[in-house]
Write an enzyme that holds these catalytic residues in place. Structure first.
Site, PDB file in Angstrom:
ATOM      1  N   ASP A   1       0.883  -1.160   0.000  1.00 44.23           N
ATOM      2  CA  ASP A   1       0.000   0.000   0.000  1.00 44.23           C
ATOM      3  C   ASP A   1       0.930   1.224   0.000  1.00 44.23           C
ATOM      4  O   ASP A   1       2.132   1.088   0.279  1.00 44.23           O
ATOM      5  CB  ASP A   1      -0.844  -0.065   1.282  1.00 44.23           C
ATOM      6  CG  ASP A   1      -1.699   1.163   1.481  1.00 44.23           C
ATOM      7  OD1 ASP A   1      -2.439   1.521   0.563  1.00 44.23           O
ATOM      8  OD2 ASP A   1      -1.617   1.767   2.576  1.00 44.23           O
ATOM      9  N   LEU A   2       0.419   2.393  -0.334  1.00 51.12           N
ATOM     10  CA  LEU A   2       1.322   3.558  -0.417  1.00 51.12           C
ATOM     11  C   LEU A   2       1.228   4.427   0.846  1.00 51.12           C
ATOM     12  O   LEU A   2       2.147   4.449   1.667  1.00 51.12           O
ATOM     13  CB  LEU A   2       0.988   4.365  -1.683  1.00 51.12           C
ATOM     14  CG  LEU A   2       1.878   5.570  -1.963  1.00 51.12           C
ATOM     15  CD1 LEU A   2       3.337   5.174  -2.128  1.00 51.12           C
ATOM     16  CD2 LEU A   2       1.397   6.295  -3.228  1.00 51.12           C
ATOM     17  N   ASP A   3       0.081   5.101   0.995  1.00 47.78           N
ATOM     18  CA  ASP A   3      -0.063   6.021   2.125  1.00 47.78           C
ATOM     19  C   ASP A   3      -0.102   5.254   3.445  1.00 47.78           C
ATOM     20  O   ASP A   3      -0.923   4.360   3.624  1.00 47.78           O
ATOM     21  CB  ASP A   3      -1.357   6.831   1.945  1.00 47.78           C
ATOM     22  CG  ASP A   3      -1.606   7.755   3.115  1.00 47.78           C
ATOM     23  OD1 ASP A   3      -0.641   8.148   3.784  1.00 47.78           O
ATOM     24  OD2 ASP A   3      -2.775   8.085   3.363  1.00 47.78           O
TER      25      ASP A   3
ATOM     26  N   THR B   1       1.469  10.334   3.690  1.00 48.03           N
ATOM     27  CA  THR B   1       0.783  11.434   3.002  1.00 48.03           C
ATOM     28  C   THR B   1      -0.468  11.862   3.775  1.00 48.03           C
ATOM     29  O   THR B   1      -1.062  12.876   3.449  1.00 48.03           O
ATOM     30  CB  THR B   1       0.373  11.032   1.570  1.00 48.03           C
ATOM     31  OG1 THR B   1      -0.165   9.718   1.614  1.00 48.03           O
ATOM     32  CG2 THR B   1       1.547  11.059   0.616  1.00 48.03           C
TER      33      THR B   1
ATOM     34  N   LYS C   1      -8.349   7.115   6.120  1.00 48.35           N
ATOM     35  CA  LYS C   1      -7.177   6.329   5.693  1.00 48.35           C
ATOM     36  C   LYS C   1      -7.580   5.120   4.859  1.00 48.35           C
ATOM     37  O   LYS C   1      -8.420   4.324   5.286  1.00 48.35           O
ATOM     38  CB  LYS C   1      -6.347   5.906   6.919  1.00 48.35           C
ATOM     39  CG  LYS C   1      -5.591   7.081   7.489  1.00 48.35           C
ATOM     40  CD  LYS C   1      -4.578   6.674   8.539  1.00 48.35           C
ATOM     41  CE  LYS C   1      -3.835   7.907   9.034  1.00 48.35           C
ATOM     42  NZ  LYS C   1      -2.992   7.626  10.200  1.00 48.35           N
TER      43      LYS C   1
ATOM     44  N   ARG D   1     -11.074   8.914  -2.646  1.00 43.69           N
ATOM     45  CA  ARG D   1     -11.257  10.373  -2.533  1.00 43.69           C
ATOM     46  C   ARG D   1     -12.734  10.752  -2.346  1.00 43.69           C
ATOM     47  O   ARG D   1     -13.079  11.524  -1.455  1.00 43.69           O
ATOM     48  CB  ARG D   1     -10.698  11.055  -3.781  1.00 43.69           C
ATOM     49  CG  ARG D   1     -10.564  12.556  -3.630  1.00 43.69           C
ATOM     50  CD  ARG D   1     -10.016  13.173  -4.905  1.00 43.69           C
ATOM     51  NE  ARG D   1      -8.768  12.540  -5.321  1.00 43.69           N
ATOM     52  CZ  ARG D   1      -8.217  12.683  -6.527  1.00 43.69           C
ATOM     53  NH1 ARG D   1      -8.794  13.468  -7.419  1.00 43.69           N
ATOM     54  NH2 ARG D   1      -7.077  12.083  -6.831  1.00 43.69           N
TER      55      ARG D   1
ATOM     56  N   SER E   1      -2.493   0.644  -4.283  1.00 45.05           N
ATOM     57  CA  SER E   1      -2.937   1.839  -3.558  1.00 45.05           C
ATOM     58  C   SER E   1      -4.268   2.355  -4.083  1.00 45.05           C
ATOM     59  O   SER E   1      -4.562   2.246  -5.272  1.00 45.05           O
ATOM     60  CB  SER E   1      -1.866   2.935  -3.708  1.00 45.05           C
ATOM     61  OG  SER E   1      -2.379   4.188  -3.314  1.00 45.05           O
ATOM     62  N   ALA E   2      -5.056   2.963  -3.183  1.00 43.10           N
ATOM     63  CA  ALA E   2      -6.325   3.579  -3.588  1.00 43.10           C
ATOM     64  C   ALA E   2      -6.105   4.948  -4.226  1.00 43.10           C
ATOM     65  O   ALA E   2      -7.012   5.515  -4.830  1.00 43.10           O
ATOM     66  CB  ALA E   2      -7.217   3.732  -2.358  1.00 43.10           C
TER      67      ALA E   2
ATOM     68  N   LYS F   1     -10.988  -1.092  -1.666  1.00 42.50           N
ATOM     69  CA  LYS F   1     -10.726  -1.992  -0.540  1.00 42.50           C
ATOM     70  C   LYS F   1     -11.915  -1.850   0.432  1.00 42.50           C
ATOM     71  O   LYS F   1     -12.381  -0.718   0.601  1.00 42.50           O
ATOM     72  CB  LYS F   1      -9.427  -1.592   0.184  1.00 42.50           C
ATOM     73  CG  LYS F   1      -8.189  -1.640  -0.709  1.00 42.50           C
ATOM     74  CD  LYS F   1      -7.013  -0.937  -0.029  1.00 42.50           C
ATOM     75  CE  LYS F   1      -5.833  -0.775  -0.976  1.00 42.50           C
ATOM     76  NZ  LYS F   1      -4.721  -0.011  -0.420  1.00 42.50           N
TER      77      LYS F   1
ATOM     78  N   GLU G   1      -0.063  -3.366   4.676  1.00 40.81           N
ATOM     79  CA  GLU G   1      -1.196  -2.437   4.766  1.00 40.81           C
ATOM     80  C   GLU G   1      -1.279  -1.724   6.115  1.00 40.81           C
ATOM     81  O   GLU G   1      -0.977  -2.322   7.142  1.00 40.81           O
ATOM     82  CB  GLU G   1      -2.507  -3.208   4.593  1.00 40.81           C
ATOM     83  CG  GLU G   1      -3.183  -3.048   3.256  1.00 40.81           C
ATOM     84  CD  GLU G   1      -3.708  -1.639   2.964  1.00 40.81           C
ATOM     85  OE1 GLU G   1      -3.805  -0.803   3.889  1.00 40.81           O
ATOM     86  OE2 GLU G   1      -4.017  -1.367   1.798  1.00 40.81           O
ATOM     87  N   ASP G   2      -1.717  -0.465   6.094  1.00 42.10           N
ATOM     88  CA  ASP G   2      -1.896   0.281   7.352  1.00 42.10           C
ATOM     89  C   ASP G   2      -3.365   0.501   7.685  1.00 42.10           C
ATOM     90  O   ASP G   2      -3.676   1.056   8.744  1.00 42.10           O
ATOM     91  CB  ASP G   2      -1.197   1.645   7.279  1.00 42.10           C
ATOM     92  CG  ASP G   2      -1.937   2.602   6.374  1.00 42.10           C
ATOM     93  OD1 ASP G   2      -2.259   2.209   5.228  1.00 42.10           O
ATOM     94  OD2 ASP G   2      -2.223   3.730   6.805  1.00 42.10           O
TER      95      ASP G   2
HETATM   96  P1  B16 Z   1      -6.193  10.339  -3.713  1.00 43.36           P
HETATM   97  P2  B16 Z   1      -3.475   4.272   0.096  1.00 43.36           P
HETATM   98  C1  B16 Z   1      -5.232   6.275   0.077  1.00 43.36           C
HETATM   99  O1  B16 Z   1      -3.940   5.792  -0.184  1.00 43.36           O
HETATM  100  C2  B16 Z   1      -5.213   7.153   1.329  1.00 43.36           C
HETATM  101  O2  B16 Z   1      -4.919   6.366   2.454  1.00 43.36           O
HETATM  102  C3  B16 Z   1      -6.563   7.784   1.508  1.00 43.36           C
HETATM  103  O3  B16 Z   1      -6.557   8.624   2.651  1.00 43.36           O
HETATM  104  C4  B16 Z   1      -6.917   8.591   0.258  1.00 43.36           C
HETATM  105  O4  B16 Z   1      -8.211   9.158   0.394  1.00 43.36           O
HETATM  106  C5  B16 Z   1      -6.889   7.653  -0.955  1.00 43.36           C
HETATM  107  O5  B16 Z   1      -5.589   7.073  -1.057  1.00 43.36           O
HETATM  108  C6  B16 Z   1      -7.198   8.380  -2.252  1.00 43.36           C
HETATM  109  O6  B16 Z   1      -6.182   9.291  -2.506  1.00 43.36           O
HETATM  110  O7  B16 Z   1      -7.078  11.468  -3.335  1.00 43.36           O
HETATM  111  O8  B16 Z   1      -4.734  10.702  -3.836  1.00 43.36           O
HETATM  112  O9  B16 Z   1      -6.690   9.591  -4.941  1.00 43.36           O
HETATM  113  O10 B16 Z   1      -3.389   4.140   1.579  1.00 43.36           O
HETATM  114  O11 B16 Z   1      -4.492   3.339  -0.544  1.00 43.36           O
HETATM  115  O12 B16 Z   1      -2.134   4.226  -0.589  1.00 43.36           O
HETATM  116 MG    MG Z   2      -2.746   3.168   3.400  1.00 41.27          MG
END
Ligand code: B16
Ligand code: MG
Length: 215
Positions: free
Chosen positions: A10-12, A18, A46, A50, A115-116, A146, A170-171
């Site tokens: 996963d990224l964030d 982030t 988290k 979006r 990542s999302a 997810k 994953e976090d």
């Molecule tokens: P964006 P991950 C997720 O990243 C974030 O945890 C989540 O807070 C955010 O809303 C989502 O990405 C969408 O991000 O606005 O940049 O498309 O944890 O899945 O890497």
């Molecule tokens: Mg995450």
């Protein structure tokens, strides 16, 4: 140790924090709409997409809006968020991540992103990490969020490995569930209270190595 062909990150919250930039941008939007948005509220966003994040935020402020306005607000928040993202540097990669990825590479284990985020490519480029990944699946490639396992299964497919031979990092609780739903193993990064369904939970990657993947 069971066979491990790939690790999917996963990224964030796993590779980089982030969440703090998401928080600044969502808070500023909430304040403009006339209500407050706390760090505790931010925890609920988290791993969430979006538009779902915006729905949660509007629910907190008890604000009802039409779809067109919601899309405009999500775009506005993202513009603000990107101002912070575009200032990120490789120093912001979380401690131990690169060392662990280097170990995976040296042992021939494939690396994927799951990542999302729709900003994942921008973030990886800022971190100068893009070349570490054999496959990248992000919010622009999936239609099911997810805990649906789509993002991870697509990663496994791109890498041509069986889901059972993949370990997901994953976090977020929904991310751990997505890994389980995809028949993958999972390492939770964070607190055992939230990520208890993972095979193991660790606070981060400092000192982490493949030797700990013995579940
Ligand atoms: P964006 P991950 C997720 O990243 C974030 O945890 C989540 O807070 C955010 O809303 C989502 O990405 C969408 O991000 O606005 O940049 O498309 O944890 O899945 O890497
Ligand atoms: Mg995450």
């Amino acid at each position: 140790m069971e066979k491990i062909s790939a690790c999917i990150f996963d990224l964030d919250g796993v590779v980089v924090d982030t969440a703090k930039y998401h928080y600044i941008a969502w808070k500023s939007l909430a304040n403009e709409l006339g209500f407050d948005f706390t760090e505790e509220d931010n925890e609920r966003l988290k791993g969430v997409s979006r538009m779902t994040s915006l729905e949660i935020l509007l629910g907190i402020g008890e604000v009802e809006l039409d779809e067109a306005t919601k899309l405009k607000l999500a775009e506005k928040k993202n513009k603000n968020y990107l101002e912070y993202i575009l200032k990120m540097t490789p120093d912001e990669i979380l401690p131990g991540v690169k060392e662990f990825m280097n170990e995976l590479r040296s042992k021939g284990v494939k690396i994927a992103l799951g990542s999302a985020s729709k900003n994942a490519m921008t973030i990886l480029n800022q971190l100068e990490l893009t070349n570490y990944f054999d496959a990248i699946v992000d919010g622009t490639h999936v239609s099911n969020a997810k805990p649906d396992p789509e993002v991870f299964l697509k990663g496994a497919k791109l890498l041509k490995v069986d889901p059972i031979d993949c370990v997901v990092f994953e976090d977020a609780e929904a991310g751990v569930e997505a890994a389980i739903n995809g028949n993958m193993k999972c390492v939770g990064i964070g607190s055992p209270e939230v990520l208890g369904k993972a095979n193991i939970v660790v606070p981060g990657f400092v000192g982490f190595s493949m030797a700990q993947l013995n579940f």
